[in-house]
Structures are given as C-alpha cells and as structure tokens.
Design a protein around this motif. Sequence first.
Motif, mmCIF file in Angstrom:
data_model
loop_
_atom_site.group_PDB
_atom_site.id
_atom_site.type_symbol
_atom_site.label_atom_id
_atom_site.label_comp_id
_atom_site.label_asym_id
_atom_site.label_seq_id
_atom_site.Cartn_x
_atom_site.Cartn_y
_atom_site.Cartn_z
ATOM 1 N N HIS A 198 -17.745 -19.926 19.862
ATOM 2 C CA HIS A 198 -17.020 -20.339 18.655
ATOM 3 C C HIS A 198 -17.696 -19.788 17.407
ATOM 4 O O HIS A 198 -17.020 -19.294 16.482
ATOM 5 C CB HIS A 198 -16.962 -21.868 18.600
ATOM 6 N N PHE A 199 -19.017 -19.824 17.366
ATOM 7 C CA PHE A 199 -19.762 -19.312 16.216
ATOM 8 C C PHE A 199 -19.516 -17.816 16.034
ATOM 9 O O PHE A 199 -19.277 -17.348 14.915
ATOM 10 C CB PHE A 199 -21.257 -19.583 16.417
ATOM 11 N N GLN A 200 -19.542 -17.068 17.127
ATOM 12 C CA GLN A 200 -19.319 -15.631 17.033
ATOM 13 C C GLN A 200 -17.891 -15.311 16.611
ATOM 14 O O GLN A 200 -17.661 -14.354 15.860
ATOM 15 C CB GLN A 200 -19.656 -14.970 18.368
ATOM 16 N N SER A 201 -16.938 -16.111 17.059
ATOM 17 C CA SER A 201 -15.551 -15.917 16.609
ATOM 18 C C SER A 201 -15.435 -16.122 15.103
ATOM 19 O O SER A 201 -14.739 -15.371 14.408
ATOM 20 C CB SER A 201 -14.617 -16.883 17.344
ATOM 21 N N GLN A 202 -16.136 -17.125 14.603
ATOM 22 C CA GLN A 202 -16.127 -17.368 13.160
ATOM 23 C C GLN A 202 -16.809 -16.228 12.397
ATOM 24 O O GLN A 202 -16.352 -15.837 11.322
ATOM 25 C CB GLN A 202 -16.812 -18.702 12.851
ATOM 26 N N LEU A 203 -17.898 -15.705 12.953
ATOM 27 C CA LEU A 203 -18.553 -14.561 12.314
ATOM 28 C C LEU A 203 -17.629 -13.351 12.271
ATOM 29 O O LEU A 203 -17.593 -12.619 11.278
ATOM 30 C CB LEU A 203 -19.844 -14.195 13.054
ATOM 31 N N ASN A 204 -16.904 -13.132 13.353
ATOM 32 C CA ASN A 204 -15.961 -12.019 13.382
ATOM 33 C C ASN A 204 -14.874 -12.194 12.325
ATOM 34 O O ASN A 204 -14.492 -11.240 11.646
ATOM 35 C CB ASN A 204 -15.342 -11.887 14.766
ATOM 36 N N GLU A 205 -14.363 -13.424 12.204
ATOM 37 C CA GLU A 205 -13.360 -13.696 11.166
ATOM 38 C C GLU A 205 -13.962 -13.477 9.786
ATOM 39 O O GLU A 205 -13.318 -12.898 8.893
ATOM 40 C CB GLU A 205 -12.842 -15.126 11.281
ATOM 41 N N LEU A 206 -15.206 -13.903 9.601
ATOM 42 C CA LEU A 206 -15.875 -13.714 8.319
ATOM 43 C C LEU A 206 -16.013 -12.232 7.991
ATOM 44 O O LEU A 206 -15.791 -11.813 6.847
ATOM 45 C CB LEU A 206 -17.250 -14.390 8.360
ATOM 46 N N GLY A 207 -16.364 -11.430 8.992
ATOM 47 C CA GLY A 207 -16.455 -9.995 8.766
ATOM 48 C C GLY A 207 -15.129 -9.392 8.341
ATOM 49 O O GLY A 207 -15.073 -8.513 7.475
ATOM 50 N N LYS A 208 -14.044 -9.864 8.943
ATOM 51 C CA LYS A 208 -12.711 -9.358 8.594
ATOM 52 C C LYS A 208 -12.340 -9.701 7.153
ATOM 53 O O LYS A 208 -11.825 -8.848 6.415
ATOM 54 C CB LYS A 208 -11.670 -9.941 9.545
ATOM 55 N N VAL A 209 -12.603 -10.952 6.759
ATOM 56 C CA VAL A 209 -12.184 -11.341 5.408
ATOM 57 C C VAL A 209 -13.079 -10.701 4.352
ATOM 58 O O VAL A 209 -12.615 -10.412 3.238
ATOM 59 C CB VAL A 209 -12.136 -12.880 5.257
ATOM 60 N N THR A 216 -8.258 -5.403 14.654
ATOM 61 C CA THR A 216 -9.649 -5.404 14.260
ATOM 62 C C THR A 216 -10.511 -5.830 15.428
ATOM 63 O O THR A 216 -10.260 -6.851 16.024
ATOM 64 C CB THR A 216 -9.879 -6.382 13.083
ATOM 65 N N GLN A 217 -11.549 -5.030 15.742
ATOM 66 C CA GLN A 217 -12.433 -5.351 16.844
ATOM 67 C C GLN A 217 -13.614 -6.170 16.362
ATOM 68 O O GLN A 217 -13.839 -6.329 15.165
ATOM 69 C CB GLN A 217 -12.933 -4.058 17.498
ATOM 70 N N SER A 218 -14.385 -6.700 17.322
ATOM 71 C CA SER A 218 -15.558 -7.497 17.011
ATOM 72 C C SER A 218 -16.512 -6.721 16.130
ATOM 73 O O SER A 218 -16.915 -5.630 16.449
ATOM 74 C CB SER A 218 -16.271 -7.910 18.303
ATOM 75 N N GLN A 219 -16.913 -7.311 14.977
ATOM 76 C CA GLN A 219 -17.830 -6.642 14.067
ATOM 77 C C GLN A 219 -19.182 -6.412 14.729
ATOM 78 O O GLN A 219 -19.892 -5.482 14.402
ATOM 79 C CB GLN A 219 -18.026 -7.504 12.810
ATOM 80 N N SER A 220 -19.578 -7.293 15.659
ATOM 81 C CA SER A 220 -20.893 -7.164 16.275
ATOM 82 C C SER A 220 -20.921 -6.165 17.398
ATOM 83 O O SER A 220 -21.975 -5.826 17.903
ATOM 84 C CB SER A 220 -21.332 -8.527 16.823
ATOM 85 N N GLN A 221 -19.740 -5.677 17.829
ATOM 86 C CA GLN A 221 -19.703 -4.783 18.963
ATOM 87 C C GLN A 221 -19.319 -3.363 18.600
ATOM 88 O O GLN A 221 -19.628 -2.424 19.316
ATOM 89 C CB GLN A 221 -18.725 -5.304 20.023
ATOM 90 N N THR A 222 -18.598 -3.177 17.479
ATOM 91 C CA THR A 222 -18.185 -1.830 17.100
ATOM 92 C C THR A 222 -18.422 -1.628 15.617
ATOM 93 O O THR A 222 -18.358 -2.564 14.831
ATOM 94 C CB THR A 222 -16.684 -1.601 17.387
#
Length: 339
Positions: free
Chosen positions: A294-305, A325-331
């Motif tokens: 859940h935390f990583q999903s929120q971080l990914n959303e934060l990266g998008k916004v 949009t792909q995972s900020q931590s993976q790509t």
Amino acid sequence: MLSRVAEAVYWMARYIERAENVARFIDVNYNLTLGEGSTLGHQWAPLVYTTGDEGLFEELYGEPSREAVLQFLAYDQRNPNSILSCVANARENARSVRETITAPMWQQINTFYLMVRSAARQGRPLSEPNDFCDAVKLASHTLLGLTYATMSHGEAWHFAKMGRLMERADKTSRIVDVQYYLLLPTAQDIGSTLDVVRWSALLRSASALAMYRRIYGPITPTNVARFLVLDRDFPRAMHFCIVRAQNSLCEITGSAVGTFKYRTEQVMGRLRMELDYTSIEDIIEQGMHEYIDHFQSQLNELGKVIHNDFFLLPTNTTEVAQSPTQSQSQTQVQTQSMS
C-alpha cells in the motif's frame, strides 16, 4: 523555475540515491553470504526483487546466480536500475541543467560516472564487490555534501531533496518487505545466531545498526520494522523521509503544512498523516507485506502527481496524462521536456 530544470534536478537526485541503495544491498548481501554459498546462495535472487526488476532479470539471465545478479545490478545497461544506468542517467540530467547546479556538483557527478564506467570495463565487483560498493556510497555522500554546501537552498535544491527522500523511502520499504517475505529463516532458525545476523544485515543495509542498538538494544523483528518504518529521527526511516519531503514540498509551493493548492500536497499530506498515526502493531495486524505494498502504491501515485503538477508543459498536459504510467521505482521517467 522552468519545469525542465525542476524535473532534471529531481531525477538527478533520485538516480544518485538509487545507485547508492543498490550498492548497499549488494554490499550487505555479499558479506552475509561470504563463505556460506551452499547455505545462503538463494539469497542473491531476492536482491532483484528489491529493485522490482525480476521480470527483466529472468528474461535476460534466466536462473539467478551470484555472478548474474551482480552483473545485472551493477553494470548491465539493459537494466534501467543498475548502478551504471542510474549514474549515467543522473549525469545526463545534470548535464542538461549545468547552469542550475554548481561546478563542484558537476565535477563530482562526472567523476562518479567515470569511476563506475571504469569499474564496469574491468568487471571488478563480480569477484570482490566490497570496495566498489564503498566507492559508490562515498561518491554519493560526497555529492550530497557538495549539494548541501554549494547550492543555494531554493526551489531547485528542494526539488533535489524531495526526489532523493522519496527514492530513499521507496528503497527502505522494499528491503523491509524482502527481508520479511523472502529472507525469513526456517522455524528452527528463529532467535538463532543466523536469525540475528540476517536482521543485522537489514539494518546495515540502511546504515542503521548503530542507531538501532542505541535505542532498542537487542535485535527483534518487530523493533527493526518499527525503527525502519516509523522512526521520526533516523534519516533512512520511511517516516522521516516523507516528513522531510513534505517540508521541501511546502517550501516549493509556499503552502503551510495541512493546506494544499496542488494535488501533490494532498497526496503527500495523506501519506504523511498515515505514518504519523500508525503503530507497528497496526502494521503487523494488517500484514507487513500488505502495508508495504500500500505504501509503495501511494509513492507511485505521488510520483505521478508530482510529474503532472510540476513537470508537464501546459501544451502537453492532456496528451501525457492519458498515457499509461509505470512504477516510478522500477522504471525511469523520461524527461522529454529537457531539450
């Protein structure tokens, strides 16, 4: 401040932090498995999960081995999260904003890149990675010190700080998740010397062992998780990273904590509040893996916004917002607006 400058500085800092964290994982895992290849050999595979690149690794290398994992994480330019790829991307972002960063920062990034490229040509870490990993960590820390000491603490500095802390929070969450679910000992190992060594290795990967010992003393899984997830004062704890990233965001936007003008402030504030009012007992009851996911999903959303609020040019907003949009931590996020 130009959006292309903000984006380049933000990703420069993220890539440097990512390279340092990968070096940390390699270094600690090598020390943990040294001389114990038959017993702990399977502990090399989880390192690929830490960066979220298990699919790409399987496609390129198949079955994991120490040599394959080291090559993939240290030097493989086909892996966007390898140390070489991260430092090269950081250097390219720095090159595009030479007028914003300082000369000592550019010199250090360039020196960092040349050091990693030279090591890649010699294949040094494949046989003895400790010196290489120490050099990567030292180069990253030197750049961090130069950034703090030579760059004006304005918007660009805060974008760099925010990117660095978000990357650090992501990697801390990933290594905690891996330790709980991929490196757990067997039932007979729990509480044994081997079990303590593994949890100590997790703390060492975040340079957290000394501070943990000072606060908690004996090593227990619950206290290790409490320290790395919820501690407010340790610089690599997830909670610390999000609080300080929010502080930088407020400096950028001019908003007071608890108010928002941008979607980024709303998402960041919600994530910070969850960490403020969560206990380790709540996390364990929910499940560590579920909480981290859940935390990583929120971080990914934060990266998008962040990307949508600060980096998109007005003429590109509609077109880019509709693309997946792909995972900020993976790509790596492509910085089309740099030119």
